[in-house]
Design an enzyme around this catalytic site. Structure first.
Site, PDB file in Angstrom:
ATOM      1  CG  ASP A 187     106.456  53.417  10.169  1.00  0.00           C
ATOM      2  OD1 ASP A 187     107.089  54.165   9.387  1.00  0.00           O
ATOM      3  OD2 ASP A 187     105.223  53.300  10.130  1.00  0.00           O
ATOM      4  CG  HIS A 188     111.611  55.461   7.413  1.00  0.00           C
ATOM      5  ND1 HIS A 188     111.135  54.449   6.611  1.00  0.00           N
ATOM      6  CD2 HIS A 188     111.443  56.604   6.715  1.00  0.00           C
ATOM      7  CE1 HIS A 188     110.696  54.960   5.482  1.00  0.00           C
ATOM      8  NE2 HIS A 188     110.868  56.271   5.515  1.00  0.00           N
TER       9      HIS A 188
ATOM     10  CG  HIS B 250     105.235  54.728   5.962  1.00  0.00           C
ATOM     11  ND1 HIS B 250     106.026  54.214   6.966  1.00  0.00           N
ATOM     12  CD2 HIS B 250     105.932  54.530   4.819  1.00  0.00           C
ATOM     13  CE1 HIS B 250     107.140  53.730   6.448  1.00  0.00           C
ATOM     14  NE2 HIS B 250     107.105  53.904   5.157  1.00  0.00           N
TER      15      HIS B 250
END
Length: 508
Positions: free
Chosen positions: A199-200, A262
């Site tokens: 999950d950047h 996110h």
């Protein structure tokens, strides 16, 4: 002084950077946009900063008739265009010596045998020690094939003295059932501690700063609860449309694409209790406690909103609506805007609403967490003195202007008692000489180091789908998304959702 008498023996010198040991990275789907714009530049930037071992190796796997030098040229072009750090020839040459390319498709046994031989060759020529991470930068439908091939050809187990890891990009399924099936497939080949789900957002410096802000400062944590906080708003807004992503985006939508991963991760970091340590297991334990306490409102019609952008003006240009985008079904019900009210049933947060929203073609690109505090229980000021005074707020800006803003009331200079909102601002770019590393740099380095504290575990993924699935099912049964003009802040129903609670959305 003996080790026993040395109280600093276990203290790491923070001036020393964490450098990966002997290792290599195999990228499946190496010809895609993610690899070209993010992964390959991140690898170069890590090498340029001296964080990769001298023998680090990069292997590309794709359906291309390339030789090693062709692949190296592709990486070179991507680095030149997208790298964050300056191009240095000596760094590039050392990195290029360890680049290899394996042509093939995912169900091609011969290609995976070639990959195995390539890895063995790199172990001998580059000293990678059998340590390889496999980055699956491919659509989820190919995950089962790739991981099965890795197991079949003996690539998933590096042996007693080396490691093998799998890196998986979102989406992690499209609902709870598919996520469970996907996790079952992956864990049938790799142990849970070998799997790194990217999950950047969790690699962004400002997201990690949530933990520092809360747990390293005594001035904030005592107020971080239902006694002082009125509500929390978590926003991820984009000013762009879907671009060329119609094939991926249509049928997925904003809620599945952003809220499920996110925004629920940001909620967990904002609301969690202090972990025993910052090791992965302790962090996951506290995040899961919060996610398990999340409750949806009983009336989803009043407390959730979905929208779809229509034609409008963005940045001085006329833009088309979602249904006019190339490749989109004119009858599509896919949401490009989603907002939901959640509550957390625990002692710290009982009664405090968390409002999550995300959308495309909104007023500007911004991601932020706004903790909005209650008004003072008693005010000695006259009503006209505080007409321009809002609620105190602490805003964590995740992107693009990374930092923290505190909003509070102050007297306006003059003879009258007039109170007005002012802000104090901390900006990363002004406070530190070193710029924040790009998220993928941090995450790739953590994979090579085996540090899993910024990666969601499968329990978090599945719980997030449990939260979102009832919302998606409700939307499927109740009409179409509400249209909103491009360049605005979303559908009217979103404003009405907060107005019913006596609140309003922030305009970042």
């Amino acid at each position: 002084m003996s080790d026993a008498a040395n109280p600093l023996r276990d203290v790491q010198d923070r001036r020393l950077p964490r450098i990966a040991g002997p290792s290599g990275l195999v990228i499946f789907g190496v010809t895609g946009d993610l690899s070209r714009k993010k992964l390959m530049p991140a690898v170069y930037d890590l090498a340029n900063r001296g964080l990769l071992p001298p023998g680090f190796s990069l292997v590309g796997f794709a359906r291309r008739d390339w030789e090693d030098q062709d692949f190296a040229q592709v990486v070179h072009d991507a680095v030149k265009e997208h790298a964050r750090t300056p191009f240095r020839e000596e760094v590039w040459q050392q990195l290029a010596e360890g680049m290899r390319f394996v042509p093939g498709v995912f169900d091609d046994d011969e290609a995976f045998e070639n990959l195995k031989a390539t890895i063995e060759e790199l172990d001998k020529s580059r000293g990678t020690g059998g340590n390889f991470a496999f980055y699956l930068s491919v659509p989820p439908k190919f995950f089962p094939t790739v991981v099965s091939q890795l197991k079949k050809h003996g690539l998933s187990d590096g042996g007693q003295d080396s490691w093998r890891r799998a890196v998986i990009e979102k989406p992690f399924g499209h609902d709870l059932k598919s996520a469970q099936e996907l996790n079952s497939v992956v864990h049938g080949v790799f142990k849970p501690d070998q799997v790194f789900r990217i999950d950047h957002y969790l690699g962004k410096e400002t997201v990690q700063n949530i933990l520092a802000l809360r747990f390293a400062n005594t001035m904030f944590e005592p107020l971080w609860n239902r006694s002082y906080v009125d509500h929390v708003q978590i926003t991820m807004a984009e000013d762009i449309g879907i671009g060329g992503r119609a094939g991926y985006y249509d049928g997925i939508g904003s809620a599945r694409d952003v809220i499920q991963n996110h925004l629920l991760q940001l909620l967990a970091l904002t609301a969690m209790e202090e972990p025993a340590s910052f090791h992965a297991k302790a962090l996951v334990t506290e995040k899961l406690k919060v996610l398990n306490a999340v409750r949806l409102p009983s009336d989803l019609g009043k407390h959730t909103v979905r929208g779809q952008y229509a034609a409008g003006w963005q940045g001085g240009h006329k833009v088309q609506g979602y249904l006019e985008e190339e490749g989109i079904d004119p009858e599509s019900k896919t949401d490009t805007y989603a907002a939901v009210r959640l509550e957390i049933d625990n002692r710290r947060w009982a009664g405090v609403p968390f409002y999550l929203r995300t959308g495309k073609r909104l007023g500007r690109r911004v991601t932020e967490i706004a903790v909005v505090f209650q008004r003072a229980p008693h005010s000695p000021f006259g009503a006209t003195d505080t007409q321009e005074l809002g609620q105190n707020a602490l805003v964590i800006r995740v992107q693009p202007d990374e930092g923290v803003t505190i909003r509070f009331g102050s007297k306006v200079p003059g003879t009258q008692m007039e109170i007005r909102d002012v802000t104090m601002d901390f900006a990363y770019g002004e406070s530190f000489t070193e710029s924040s590393p790009e998220a993928y740099e941090r995450l790739i380095l953590d994979v090579l180091l085996g540090d899993a504290n910024l990666f969601p575990r499968h329990q978090e993924v599945e719980r997030s789908w449990e939260i979102l699935d009832p919302v998606e099912e409700y939307w499927d049964e109740h009409g179409k998304p509400e249209q909103y003009p491009a360049g605005t802040w979303g559908p009217q129903a979103a404003d009405e959702m907060l107005a019913r609670d006596g609140r309003s959305w922030r305009r970042p």
